[in-house]
Design a protein around this motif. Sequence first.
Motif, PDB file in Angstrom:
ATOM      1  N   TRP A 105       1.247   4.141  -2.917  1.00  0.00           N
ATOM      2  CA  TRP A 105       0.992   5.546  -2.580  1.00  0.00           C
ATOM      3  C   TRP A 105       2.159   6.433  -3.012  1.00  0.00           C
ATOM      4  O   TRP A 105       1.968   7.527  -3.547  1.00  0.00           O
ATOM      5  CB  TRP A 105       0.749   5.676  -1.081  1.00  0.00           C
ATOM      6  CG  TRP A 105       0.250   7.032  -0.664  1.00  0.00           C
ATOM      7  CD1 TRP A 105       0.993   8.098  -0.276  1.00  0.00           C
ATOM      8  CD2 TRP A 105      -1.113   7.457  -0.633  1.00  0.00           C
ATOM      9  NE1 TRP A 105       0.205   9.170   0.009  1.00  0.00           N
ATOM     10  CE2 TRP A 105      -1.106   8.809  -0.195  1.00  0.00           C
ATOM     11  CE3 TRP A 105      -2.324   6.844  -0.902  1.00  0.00           C
ATOM     12  CZ2 TRP A 105      -2.276   9.543  -0.037  1.00  0.00           C
ATOM     13  CZ3 TRP A 105      -3.487   7.576  -0.748  1.00  0.00           C
ATOM     14  CH2 TRP A 105      -3.462   8.898  -0.319  1.00  0.00           C
TER      15      TRP A 105
ATOM     16  N   VAL B  43       0.837  -1.203   0.000  1.00  0.00           N
ATOM     17  CA  VAL B  43       0.000   0.000   0.000  1.00  0.00           C
ATOM     18  C   VAL B  43       0.869   1.250   0.000  1.00  0.00           C
ATOM     19  O   VAL B  43       0.625   2.203  -0.758  1.00  0.00           O
ATOM     20  CB  VAL B  43      -0.945  -0.004   1.227  1.00  0.00           C
ATOM     21  CG1 VAL B  43      -1.671   1.336   1.347  1.00  0.00           C
ATOM     22  CG2 VAL B  43      -1.950  -1.137   1.114  1.00  0.00           C
TER      23      VAL B  43
ATOM     24  N   ALA C 150      -5.617   3.058  -2.099  1.00  0.00           N
ATOM     25  CA  ALA C 150      -6.797   3.163  -1.232  1.00  0.00           C
ATOM     26  C   ALA C 150      -7.640   1.899  -1.295  1.00  0.00           C
ATOM     27  O   ALA C 150      -8.136   1.418  -0.263  1.00  0.00           O
ATOM     28  CB  ALA C 150      -7.627   4.374  -1.636  1.00  0.00           C
TER      29      ALA C 150
ATOM     30  N   TYR D  81      -2.784   6.551  -6.072  1.00  0.00           N
ATOM     31  CA  TYR D  81      -3.584   6.757  -4.866  1.00  0.00           C
ATOM     32  C   TYR D  81      -4.887   5.944  -4.845  1.00  0.00           C
ATOM     33  O   TYR D  81      -5.225   5.357  -3.815  1.00  0.00           O
ATOM     34  CB  TYR D  81      -3.887   8.247  -4.700  1.00  0.00           C
ATOM     35  CG  TYR D  81      -2.647   9.113  -4.678  1.00  0.00           C
ATOM     36  CD1 TYR D  81      -1.651   8.919  -3.726  1.00  0.00           C
ATOM     37  CD2 TYR D  81      -2.472  10.132  -5.614  1.00  0.00           C
ATOM     38  CE1 TYR D  81      -0.507   9.704  -3.706  1.00  0.00           C
ATOM     39  CE2 TYR D  81      -1.334  10.922  -5.600  1.00  0.00           C
ATOM     40  CZ  TYR D  81      -0.353  10.710  -4.649  1.00  0.00           C
ATOM     41  OH  TYR D  81       0.777  11.474  -4.641  1.00  0.00           O
ATOM     42  N   PRO D  82      -5.640   5.884  -5.960  1.00  0.00           N
ATOM     43  CA  PRO D  82      -6.880   5.081  -5.916  1.00  0.00           C
ATOM     44  C   PRO D  82      -6.623   3.602  -5.651  1.00  0.00           C
ATOM     45  O   PRO D  82      -7.342   2.969  -4.869  1.00  0.00           O
ATOM     46  CB  PRO D  82      -7.501   5.312  -7.301  1.00  0.00           C
ATOM     47  CG  PRO D  82      -6.915   6.590  -7.784  1.00  0.00           C
ATOM     48  CD  PRO D  82      -5.518   6.601  -7.251  1.00  0.00           C
TER      49      PRO D  82
ATOM     50  N   PHE E 143      -5.833  -0.878   0.611  1.00  0.00           N
ATOM     51  CA  PHE E 143      -5.887  -0.616   2.048  1.00  0.00           C
ATOM     52  C   PHE E 143      -7.274  -0.900   2.605  1.00  0.00           C
ATOM     53  O   PHE E 143      -7.422  -1.547   3.648  1.00  0.00           O
ATOM     54  CB  PHE E 143      -5.494   0.832   2.328  1.00  0.00           C
ATOM     55  CG  PHE E 143      -5.599   1.208   3.785  1.00  0.00           C
ATOM     56  CD1 PHE E 143      -4.606   0.836   4.682  1.00  0.00           C
ATOM     57  CD2 PHE E 143      -6.697   1.907   4.258  1.00  0.00           C
ATOM     58  CE1 PHE E 143      -4.709   1.158   6.028  1.00  0.00           C
ATOM     59  CE2 PHE E 143      -6.807   2.230   5.603  1.00  0.00           C
ATOM     60  CZ  PHE E 143      -5.805   1.861   6.488  1.00  0.00           C
ATOM     61  N   ILE E 144      -8.310  -0.439   1.902  1.00  0.00           N
ATOM     62  CA  ILE E 144      -9.680  -0.640   2.386  1.00  0.00           C
ATOM     63  C   ILE E 144     -10.051  -2.122   2.382  1.00  0.00           C
ATOM     64  O   ILE E 144     -10.608  -2.647   3.355  1.00  0.00           O
ATOM     65  CB  ILE E 144     -10.674   0.172   1.530  1.00  0.00           C
ATOM     66  CG1 ILE E 144     -10.452   1.674   1.765  1.00  0.00           C
ATOM     67  CG2 ILE E 144     -12.113  -0.207   1.874  1.00  0.00           C
ATOM     68  CD1 ILE E 144     -11.268   2.555   0.843  1.00  0.00           C
TER      69      ILE E 144
END
Length: 445
Positions: A315, A311, A324, A320-321, A327-328
């Motif tokens: 980044w 992650v 994210a 970034y998407p 990570f989510i």
Amino acid sequence: MTTKLMISCEECGLVITVPELHDGQKAHCPRCEHMLTQNIARPNQRAIAYASACLIMLLLSISFPFMSFSYQGLTQEITLLNAAQMLDQYQNSLLAILLLTTVIILPALYMSLMLYLYFMAARNKPSDNIKESHIKHLCKLLFIIEPWLMVDVFLIGVLVSLIKISSLADVALGYSFFTFCIYAVLVVKCVSLADKSWLWGQFIPAKTLPSNSNHNSNNNDTNNKAISIHHSDNYLSCHVCHQINPVTTENKALCSRCDSPLHHFDMEANLQKVWALLITAMIFYIPANLYPMMYTVSLGTSSPSTIMEGVILLWKLGSYPVAAIIFIASVFIPLVKMFALTWLFISAKKVRNPSDKDTIQKLKIYRITEFIGRWSMIDVFVVAILVALVQLQSLMAIYPGPAALSFAVVVIFTMLSAMLFDSRMLWHQSPTLIRKTNDKRDNTQ
């Protein structure tokens, strides 16, 4: 005179008499708003058409190149089946079986069952005892495998892996990639068309509950009120076919409609099972985050990467998407789900008299945790795609790490814990709410 369908809500235990539904209408529980059944327009034709198209798209998806990876003049091309083969080659046979089962085998079996069952329903012919027994087994199997179809999750994993490696080399999409996208959409559509109550009703109509099912009652009004809650000890609801069965003295009672084992409402026994599954998931969550998820070899140098390291790297690279999403799906969702299930399990046993809003709020949280659990498998599928695609010997290659299997265990056991949790326990300590619901039902009848 047609017999009205009576269904016991799976999520709160309320018994509802469902009126005749017109095309496109759905019946919801008046207490918890859970969807009980629906009447789909032209169900046989639509189910057969979508299931047939889905099987065709699956066949095309495994018949042609899926995608290719090019780096400094070297090219690696894979098919959909190569992802499972490469995992098996690198001593990850369990992950290979998981991928092959949830993306290809179970969806193919599900669509084949839909074709057969809806074709038989369209014929509208009575079946003999042998065929009825055969139909029972197939209907049970259809809805058992439904939660384990992860074609849509795999598609998101493929898209994430594409973005993840597009900055490293050239990636080309094959014909099978586009047919797989259609296949994933069709699988989701087919699942939405399969209604448990409607399908069972086409072969074996629901049996009415005997008026003397409550031995302590002397009239029908008392009986109707007594069976309106799941812990009244005078009926057992079948989770397989929604049949309401009177309580018997037998140790192993079977459903009068589908012959499935019936289980008394036992809060302690259910909590023991779901706690065991959840604690197992918590234990495996530790190595899933401490050990490498995958190893990346570049010019002969191998570098391990944990979930969080992946992650952070994404980044820093400006993705970034994708960072994210990973990570989510891989960090946030598993943690939130384990905390939410822990809170629900403790709350279910706590003696209280909750308000209507309080209980429904807990039920909504349970629904969310049950829905999002499968999406944590994205990271496992990302590793599977990268391992199959990026294999250019010592120049560049990706190998699965030990955390991949641990993380898959976390996802599976949290899913099982949520699925086996009897959400009716959230209403068990709410006698005031049950009484209000019964009074409301009596006033509307």
